[in-house]
Design an enzyme around this catalytic site. Structure first.
Site, PDB file in Angstrom:
ATOM      1  N   GLU A  92     -95.702   0.454  86.059  1.00  9.40           N
ATOM      2  CA  GLU A  92     -94.620  -0.495  86.346  1.00  9.40           C
ATOM      3  C   GLU A  92     -93.758   0.081  87.453  1.00  9.40           C
ATOM      4  O   GLU A  92     -93.437   1.273  87.450  1.00  9.40           O
ATOM      5  CB  GLU A  92     -93.699  -0.736  85.137  1.00  9.40           C
ATOM      6  CG  GLU A  92     -94.183  -1.772  84.168  1.00  9.40           C
ATOM      7  CD  GLU A  92     -93.216  -1.998  83.010  1.00  9.40           C
ATOM      8  OE1 GLU A  92     -91.988  -2.043  83.247  1.00  9.40           O
ATOM      9  OE2 GLU A  92     -93.705  -2.115  81.879  1.00  9.40           O
ATOM     10  N   LYS A 145     -82.791 -12.280  86.053  1.00 10.30           N
ATOM     11  CA  LYS A 145     -83.276 -11.058  86.704  1.00 10.30           C
ATOM     12  C   LYS A 145     -84.779 -11.223  86.912  1.00 10.30           C
ATOM     13  O   LYS A 145     -85.568 -11.082  85.988  1.00 10.30           O
ATOM     14  CB  LYS A 145     -82.988  -9.854  85.804  1.00 10.30           C
ATOM     15  CG  LYS A 145     -83.181  -8.512  86.483  1.00 10.30           C
ATOM     16  CD  LYS A 145     -82.854  -7.359  85.539  1.00 10.30           C
ATOM     17  CE  LYS A 145     -82.814  -6.030  86.276  1.00 10.30           C
ATOM     18  NZ  LYS A 145     -82.631  -4.890  85.370  1.00 10.30           N
ATOM     19  N   GLU A 164     -93.517   2.833  77.041  1.00  9.55           N
ATOM     20  CA  GLU A 164     -92.145   3.370  77.143  1.00  9.55           C
ATOM     21  C   GLU A 164     -91.477   3.725  75.817  1.00  9.55           C
ATOM     22  O   GLU A 164     -90.639   2.981  75.300  1.00  9.55           O
ATOM     23  CB  GLU A 164     -91.257   2.365  77.872  1.00  9.55           C
ATOM     24  CG  GLU A 164     -91.670   2.077  79.283  1.00  9.55           C
ATOM     25  CD  GLU A 164     -90.605   1.292  80.044  1.00  9.55           C
ATOM     26  OE1 GLU A 164     -89.677   0.780  79.417  1.00  9.55           O
ATOM     27  OE2 GLU A 164     -90.706   1.224  81.277  1.00  9.55           O
ATOM     28  N   GLN A 208     -92.587 -11.009  76.759  1.00 11.26           N
ATOM     29  CA  GLN A 208     -91.840 -11.438  77.940  1.00 11.26           C
ATOM     30  C   GLN A 208     -92.538 -12.550  78.713  1.00 11.26           C
ATOM     31  O   GLN A 208     -91.909 -13.209  79.539  1.00 11.26           O
ATOM     32  CB  GLN A 208     -91.612 -10.243  78.865  1.00 11.26           C
ATOM     33  CG  GLN A 208     -90.709  -9.202  78.249  1.00 11.26           C
ATOM     34  CD  GLN A 208     -90.578  -7.987  79.132  1.00 11.26           C
ATOM     35  OE1 GLN A 208     -91.374  -7.056  79.038  1.00 11.26           O
ATOM     36  NE2 GLN A 208     -89.591  -7.975  80.003  1.00 11.26           N
ATOM     37  N   ASN A 219     -94.060   4.414  84.363  1.00 15.32           N
ATOM     38  CA  ASN A 219     -93.205   3.298  84.778  1.00 15.32           C
ATOM     39  C   ASN A 219     -92.023   3.920  85.503  1.00 15.32           C
ATOM     40  O   ASN A 219     -91.342   4.799  84.959  1.00 15.32           O
ATOM     41  CB  ASN A 219     -92.703   2.500  83.584  1.00 15.32           C
ATOM     42  CG  ASN A 219     -93.815   1.668  82.948  1.00 15.32           C
ATOM     43  OD1 ASN A 219     -94.957   1.683  83.407  1.00 15.32           O
ATOM     44  ND2 ASN A 219     -93.482   0.944  81.896  1.00 15.32           N
TER      45      ASN A 219
HETATM   46  C1  BGP Z   1     -89.400  -1.769  81.508  1.00 14.88           C
HETATM   47  C2  BGP Z   1     -90.173  -2.569  80.497  1.00 14.88           C
HETATM   48  C3  BGP Z   1     -90.510  -3.961  80.913  1.00 14.88           C
HETATM   49  C4  BGP Z   1     -89.477  -4.633  81.793  1.00 14.88           C
HETATM   50  C5  BGP Z   1     -88.882  -3.713  82.825  1.00 14.88           C
HETATM   51  C6  BGP Z   1     -87.694  -4.274  83.529  1.00 14.88           C
HETATM   52  O1  BGP Z   1     -88.617  -0.855  80.861  1.00 14.88           O
HETATM   53  O2  BGP Z   1     -91.392  -1.939  80.188  1.00 14.88           O
HETATM   54  O3  BGP Z   1     -90.813  -4.650  79.747  1.00 14.88           O
HETATM   55  O4  BGP Z   1     -88.561  -5.320  81.053  1.00 14.88           O
HETATM   56  O5  BGP Z   1     -88.504  -2.481  82.272  1.00 14.88           O
HETATM   57  O6  BGP Z   1     -86.571  -4.186  82.709  1.00 14.88           O
HETATM   58  P1  BGP Z   1     -85.436  -5.248  82.690  1.00 14.88           P
HETATM   59  O7  BGP Z   1     -86.115  -6.524  82.346  1.00 14.88           O
HETATM   60  O8  BGP Z   1     -84.486  -4.786  81.654  1.00 14.88           O
HETATM   61  O9  BGP Z   1     -84.859  -5.250  84.031  1.00 14.88           O
END
Ligand code: BGP
Length: 467
Positions: free
Chosen positions: A374, A434, A160, A18, A296
């Site tokens: 997270e 986003k 995750e 990412q 997370n």
């Molecule tokens: C978590 C992941 C991240 C990140 C985050 C936000 O599930 O570990 O990698 O992507 O979510 O998700 P999103 O980008 O779909 O909003």
């Protein structure tokens, strides 16, 4: 005054695919995402945040803004382009440079070995449904432990397991894009837990200096409208996405109740799972060896009883109110409560984080310590002449830090917080609109601009006071 402990880590989180961009540089091997996104044709993980080249800037900003921890993931396919075999020196050198820069900037790296990006060769070969790939993962992990032991103290096996498995086999928004295959879903989770257990055992056997853990995405499941008839639906949802993994992590196997519920869900969907006796012995052997749990946490869910067919609409555009999540044999997620939510229908509910942490302490007393690895708010940030006023994000972080503070007061051991994300990054199924970062990224020029939240976070990190 709400003050977080002295040794608390104020971090920011990233993930290789990412953030790095440079998907074709440095002899990197392909990942399934490359092909999947090319076919979809909506967006690519290129240039992402160009972290591959811009990491010195991001780490300098981190230091400047009081951030003393960073989650980074190693792209398996930079180290082993095909997942195994001969290691790629360019990839190894890149991570050495990156970890050295972290040390230079006094930002502790928390390094994840797998953040949704299995090398394409192995992904096509069944990913974690193929038990041979468990061995390839463990070998890759051992290689990293030995290679980077001078600079890395904190290792995470997987990021995750539920979201990646459900993304791949239930929701179908992750490659290979399969929907409603509960057999593959549960098998993938189980096999990834086996890979985690083997890796933890190997890490301890090598006597590598440092700590190791796993990150689970844990959403608290409440019965909708607190109604009795929805309690079993919430329980089933919780078992499938939380308890199954927590028991594998800390209890070294699954309770009879958990297996009953999993079998119930599998039967409803004409599916089955293969859990061997020796698998459980392996899980057992690893269950007391986790040094920490990463949580997370973005949201919680309110579940209603549901007896229809599977139906999911994934809101990947930020069109509020479009999400549908109904699982056959499980339950339905409701979104119409009087609870604020993001444009992507993620319910903003910090109490769920508090409840989850208290639950971990109570139900898994061998958890040792927690990092919130997270948490953050997806937001359509507005850029006005270099100024980004993201007050709603500040509110979001504040409320979640308060929940952590309360959990610590109530005896939960929590040692740090990593905001998702450090800078704006590419979002798996949402692309680039986003944003989550403390630092705004202009994806055309790759310039960074600290948002209002970055200035606020700096003061919190410096004073440890939640203001
Ligand atoms: C978590 C992941 C991240 C990140 C985050 C936000 O599930 O570990 O990698 O992507 O979510 O998700 P999103 O980008 O779909 O909003």
């Amino acid at each position: 005054m709400k003050k977080l402990p002295k040794d608390f880590v104020f971090g920011g989180a990233t993930a290789a695919y990412q953030a790095e961009g440079a998907t074709k540089e440095g002899n990197k091997g392909r990942v399934a995402w490359d092909t999947y996104l090319e076919k979809e044709g909506k967006f690519l993980a290129e240039p992402a945040s160009d972290f591959y080249h811009k990491y010195p800037i991001d780490l300098a900003l981190s230091e400047q803004f009081g951030i003393n921890g960073i989650r980074i993931s190693v792209a398996w396919s930079r180290i082993f382009p095909e997942g195994y075999g001969t290691p790629n020196q360019e990839g190894i050198d890149f991570y050495h440079r990156l970890f050295k820069e972290c040390r230079k900037r006094h930002v502790e790296p928390f390094v994840t070995l797998h953040h949704f990006d299995t090398p394409e060769v192995l992904h096509c070969n069944g990913d974690f449904l193929n038990r041979d790939n468990i061995e390839h993962f463990v070998n890759y992990a051992i290689f990293c432990f030995k290679e980077f032991q001078e600079d890395v103290r904190y290792w995470v096996t997987f990021n995750e397991i539920w979201p990646v498995s459900s993304g791949q086999y239930l929701v179908g928004k992750f490659p290979p894009g399969i929907r409603f295959d509960y057999g593959k879903l549960v098998q993938s989770m189980h096999n990834m837990m086996l890979a985690h257990a083997k890796t933890v055992i190997a890490f301890k056997a090598l006597k590598i200096k440092g700590e190791i853990g796993v990150i689970h995405s844990l959403e608290y499941k409440y019965p909708y409208e607190n109604k009795q008839e929805n309690t079993f639906a919430a329980k089933k949802d919780d078992t499938l996405s939380n308890t199954f993994l927590l028991e594998a992590t800390f209890n070294g196997g699954y309770s009879a109740e958990t297996l009953d519920i999993i079998q119930f869900i599998l039967r409803a969907n004409n599916a089955s799972v293969d859990i061997k006796k020796e698998d459980l012995e392996l899980l057992k052997h690893a269950s007391d060896k986790n040094d920490f749990l990463g949580i997370n946490y973005y949201q919680s869910n309110f579940i209603q009883n549901y007896s229809g067919e599977n139906e999911i609409f994934h809101n990947g555009t930020g069109e509020k109110g479009t999400s549908v999540f109904r699982l056959k044999g499980v339950g339905e997620h409701k979104f119409d409560m009087d609870i604020p939510r993001t444009d992507w229908d993620w319910l903003i509910y910090p109490k769920g984080l508090y409840d989850m942490m208290v639950r971990i302490k109570k139900e898994y007393p061998n958890y040792k310590k927690i990092y919130v690895t997270e948490n953050g708010m997806g937001y359509k940030d507005e850029f006005k002449d270099g100024v980004i006023d993201d007050e709603p994000r500040i509110d979001y972080i504040r409320q979640h830090l308060e929940a952590i503070h309360q959990a610590i007061e109530d005896g939960v051991i929590v040692k740090g917080y990593f905001l998702w994300s450090l800078m704006d990054v590419f979002s798996w199924s949402n692309g680039y609109n986003k944003r989550y970062g403390l630092f705004y990224v202009d994806f055309d020029t790759q310039e960074r601009y600290p948002k209002k939240s970055a200035y606020w976070y700096k003061i919190v990190a410096q004073t440890r006071e939640i203001k």
